[in-house]
Design a protein around this motif. Structure first.
Motif, mmCIF file in Angstrom:
data_model
loop_
_atom_site.group_PDB
_atom_site.id
_atom_site.type_symbol
_atom_site.label_atom_id
_atom_site.label_comp_id
_atom_site.label_asym_id
_atom_site.label_seq_id
_atom_site.Cartn_x
_atom_site.Cartn_y
_atom_site.Cartn_z
ATOM 1 N N HIS A 1 4.350 4.245 -1.247
ATOM 2 C CA HIS A 1 5.190 3.125 -1.327
ATOM 3 C C HIS A 1 6.142 2.478 -0.121
ATOM 4 O O HIS A 1 6.309 1.575 0.083
ATOM 5 C CB HIS A 1 6.571 3.355 -2.518
ATOM 6 C CG HIS A 1 5.834 3.740 -3.919
ATOM 7 N ND1 HIS A 1 6.354 4.448 -4.705
ATOM 8 C CD2 HIS A 1 4.601 3.076 -4.520
ATOM 9 C CE1 HIS A 1 5.583 4.241 -5.766
ATOM 10 N NE2 HIS A 1 4.634 3.633 -5.704
ATOM 11 N N ARG A 2 6.396 3.701 0.737
ATOM 12 C CA ARG A 2 6.935 3.526 1.854
ATOM 13 C C ARG A 2 6.074 2.659 2.856
ATOM 14 O O ARG A 2 6.651 1.783 3.574
ATOM 15 C CB ARG A 2 7.493 4.842 2.442
ATOM 16 C CG ARG A 2 8.558 5.367 1.880
ATOM 17 C CD ARG A 2 9.257 6.591 2.495
ATOM 18 N NE ARG A 2 10.426 6.780 1.873
ATOM 19 C CZ ARG A 2 11.482 7.481 2.335
ATOM 20 N NH1 ARG A 2 11.571 7.839 3.701
ATOM 21 N NH2 ARG A 2 12.443 8.061 1.585
ATOM 22 N N TRP B 1 4.046 0.279 2.153
ATOM 23 C CA TRP B 1 4.117 -1.169 1.680
ATOM 24 C C TRP B 1 5.410 -1.901 1.835
ATOM 25 O O TRP B 1 5.453 -3.152 2.309
ATOM 26 C CB TRP B 1 3.246 -1.412 0.310
ATOM 27 C CG TRP B 1 2.023 -0.888 0.184
ATOM 28 C CD1 TRP B 1 1.540 0.105 0.077
ATOM 29 C CD2 TRP B 1 0.872 -1.707 0.954
ATOM 30 N NE1 TRP B 1 -0.015 0.348 0.067
ATOM 31 C CE2 TRP B 1 -0.273 -0.994 0.810
ATOM 32 C CE3 TRP B 1 0.773 -3.033 1.388
ATOM 33 C CZ2 TRP B 1 -1.546 -1.178 1.129
ATOM 34 C CZ3 TRP B 1 -0.514 -3.545 1.842
ATOM 35 C CH2 TRP B 1 -1.473 -2.535 1.659
ATOM 36 N N ALA B 2 6.426 -1.185 1.546
ATOM 37 C CA ALA B 2 7.887 -1.513 1.591
ATOM 38 C C ALA B 2 8.056 -1.915 3.319
ATOM 39 O O ALA B 2 8.615 -2.543 3.750
ATOM 40 C CB ALA B 2 8.903 -0.466 1.345
ATOM 41 N N VAL C 1 6.345 -5.015 4.296
ATOM 42 C CA VAL C 1 7.202 -6.069 3.724
ATOM 43 C C VAL C 1 8.441 -6.140 4.799
ATOM 44 O O VAL C 1 8.705 -7.200 5.222
ATOM 45 C CB VAL C 1 7.952 -5.940 2.652
ATOM 46 C CG1 VAL C 1 9.103 -6.754 2.241
ATOM 47 C CG2 VAL C 1 6.778 -5.947 1.416
ATOM 48 N N CYS D 1 15.254 -6.419 2.522
ATOM 49 C CA CYS D 1 13.790 -6.723 1.884
ATOM 50 C C CYS D 1 13.066 -5.322 1.797
ATOM 51 O O CYS D 1 12.531 -5.195 0.931
ATOM 52 C CB CYS D 1 13.191 -7.452 2.858
ATOM 53 S SG CYS D 1 13.621 -9.204 2.724
ATOM 54 N N GLY D 2 13.300 -4.437 2.666
ATOM 55 C CA GLY D 2 12.351 -3.080 2.849
ATOM 56 C C GLY D 2 12.713 -2.221 1.440
ATOM 57 O O GLY D 2 12.069 -1.635 0.837
ATOM 58 N N LEU E 1 14.367 -3.316 -1.237
ATOM 59 C CA LEU E 1 14.105 -3.983 -2.265
ATOM 60 C C LEU E 1 12.633 -3.871 -2.789
ATOM 61 O O LEU E 1 12.343 -3.499 -3.972
ATOM 62 C CB LEU E 1 14.501 -5.540 -2.375
ATOM 63 C CG LEU E 1 14.155 -6.642 -3.401
ATOM 64 C CD1 LEU E 1 15.139 -6.033 -4.583
ATOM 65 C CD2 LEU E 1 14.300 -7.979 -3.033
ATOM 66 N N ALA E 2 11.635 -3.833 -1.470
ATOM 67 C CA ALA E 2 10.116 -3.699 -2.031
ATOM 68 C C ALA E 2 10.201 -2.447 -2.445
ATOM 69 O O ALA E 2 9.163 -2.108 -3.345
ATOM 70 C CB ALA E 2 9.699 -4.160 -0.641
ATOM 71 N N LEU E 3 10.738 -1.401 -1.755
ATOM 72 C CA LEU E 3 10.490 0.253 -2.240
ATOM 73 C C LEU E 3 11.114 0.138 -3.727
ATOM 74 O O LEU E 3 10.269 0.807 -4.611
ATOM 75 C CB LEU E 3 11.337 0.892 -1.255
ATOM 76 C CG LEU E 3 11.225 2.494 -1.737
ATOM 77 C CD1 LEU E 3 9.689 2.786 -1.002
ATOM 78 C CD2 LEU E 3 12.315 3.310 -0.722
ATOM 79 N N VAL F 1 11.047 -2.108 -6.040
ATOM 80 C CA VAL F 1 10.223 -2.584 -6.929
ATOM 81 C C VAL F 1 9.023 -1.754 -7.138
ATOM 82 O O VAL F 1 8.380 -1.567 -8.137
ATOM 83 C CB VAL F 1 9.981 -4.012 -6.445
ATOM 84 C CG1 VAL F 1 8.782 -4.747 -7.338
ATOM 85 C CG2 VAL F 1 11.179 -5.153 -6.612
ATOM 86 N N LEU F 2 8.503 -1.474 -5.950
ATOM 87 C CA LEU F 2 7.193 -0.644 -5.791
ATOM 88 C C LEU F 2 7.149 0.703 -6.782
ATOM 89 O O LEU F 2 6.289 0.955 -7.603
ATOM 90 C CB LEU F 2 6.726 -0.296 -4.503
ATOM 91 C CG LEU F 2 6.143 -1.391 -3.707
ATOM 92 C CD1 LEU F 2 6.085 -1.026 -2.373
ATOM 93 C CD2 LEU F 2 4.565 -1.596 -4.365
#
Lengths: 103, 229
Positions: A68-69, A71-72, A75, A92-93, A95-97, A99-100
């Motif tokens: 996850h880290r 892909w976050a 982003v 954003c980082g 939030l992406a983490l 969500v993932l």
């Protein structure tokens, strides 16, 4: 062994490393190639810290969706390139983490 | 930019990094006590050594009863990359009195350097007059945050805090700092080289891989610049 002595020695070593070039500035003439290196210090040193944090999971390179880290982080890199804003990038980082981790 | 503005700019720039540093400070406090270091000494170490990963290592080696020479050498290796930060800011601090240089060298950590550097390299006015106040702001902010979080860990005693993933704020903030700085092919190549070597050498002890990776980045970047000229 005296713990306090050990702390003082380690503190002195740490300080000496951080003080080294600051103290020497003006007292030596660095070769020209040395000055060429300096503009790259922030990017080289900080990327060296970040890359293993994103790519390695318990010491192994993991490129799949399970990391996850990574892909976050990608982003966040995209966000940083687009908006050049620190808080937006961090937001954003995370939030992406978030969500993932819940997909 | 006057002194106060520069100090506040440095302080503000380091705030996002405190989010990631604070959990480390708490964990350090807990680990130090578990290694048999008395609370007062664990607190004092955060002022005397003031280097996150070196303090973790120190606590572990003290707990394991490692000899002094080995421990001191390991701490030196872990902190070796700070010499690069020293070289990087040295030209900006050359005009300052010695007490300023000593203070800023003491406060020169990964985070304080990272938070301040975009402002030091960016604007020529900041570079000439207020660079040291920006560095002092980010250095002091990190120092204060580290002391408070260490104290929290020492007071929490044996209980490790729940992992909320806040430490991810560190790489995220570094990304926010580094990505906008990549403006040329040489800078991009330096980042790729440093990142690649850091991943390849991550298994080396005492963070030696980080130092070698940074050197690789410098060499690649400077090599490309030299060839272009």
């Amino acid at each position: 062994m005296n713990l306090w002595w050990l702390m003082l020695v380690c503190g002195a070593i740490t300080f000496a490393i951080r003080y080294s070039f600051i103290a020497a500035e003006g007292h030596y003439r660095p070769p020209t190639w040395f000055r060429l290196l300096l503009p790259f210090v922030p990017i080289a040193a900080l990327t060296a810290i970040v890359a293993p944090e994103l790519l390695l999971v318990r010491g192994e390179i993991v490129l799949g969706g399970g990391n996850h880290r990574l892909w976050a982080g990608l982003v966040a890199i995209l966000a940083a390139a687009l908006w050049r804003n620190t808080l937006l990038t961090i937001g954003c980082g995370f939030l992406a983490l978030f969500v993932l981790q819940r997909i | 930019m006057n002194r106060t503005q520069a100090f506040v700019l440095g302080l503000r720039s380091v705030m996002p990094l405190l989010l990631g540093v604070a959990p480390f400070g708490v964990i350090y406090g807990v680990v130090a006590l578990q290694s048999g270091i008395p609370p007062l000494a664990a607190m004092a170490m955060s002022s005397i050594v003031f280097a996150g990963s070196a303090q973790f290592l120190l606590a572990q080696l003290v707990g394991a009863g490692a000899p002094l020479l080995l421990t001191a050498g390991a701490v030196g290796l872990v902190n070796l990359r700070h010499a690069l930060y020293s070289a990087s800011v040295a030209p900006l601090l050359a005009h300052l009195p010695r007490c300023w240089k000593i203070l800023l060298a003491y406060l020169l950590t990964d985070e304080a350097y990272a938070a301040a550097i975009p402002h030091l390299l960016g604007r020529s006015d900041a570079r000439s007059s207020a660079a040291h106040w920006i560095l002092f702001g980010s250095g002091f902010g990190l120092w204060a945050g580290w002391q408070v979080s260490t104290l929290a860990g020492v007071l929490a005693g044996t209980q490790l805090p729940e992992n909320l993933g806040l430490d991810f704020a560190l790489p995220l903030t570094f990304i926010a700092i580094v990505v906008p700085m990549i403006e040329t092919r040489a800078l991009f190549a330096a980042a790729v080289a440093a990142g690649g070597v850091a991943v390849a050498l991550a298994a080396l002890p005492y963070k030696v891989g980080l130092f070698i990776a940074a050197l690789a980045g410098l060499a690649v970047g400077a090599g490309l610049t030299g060839r272009a000229k």
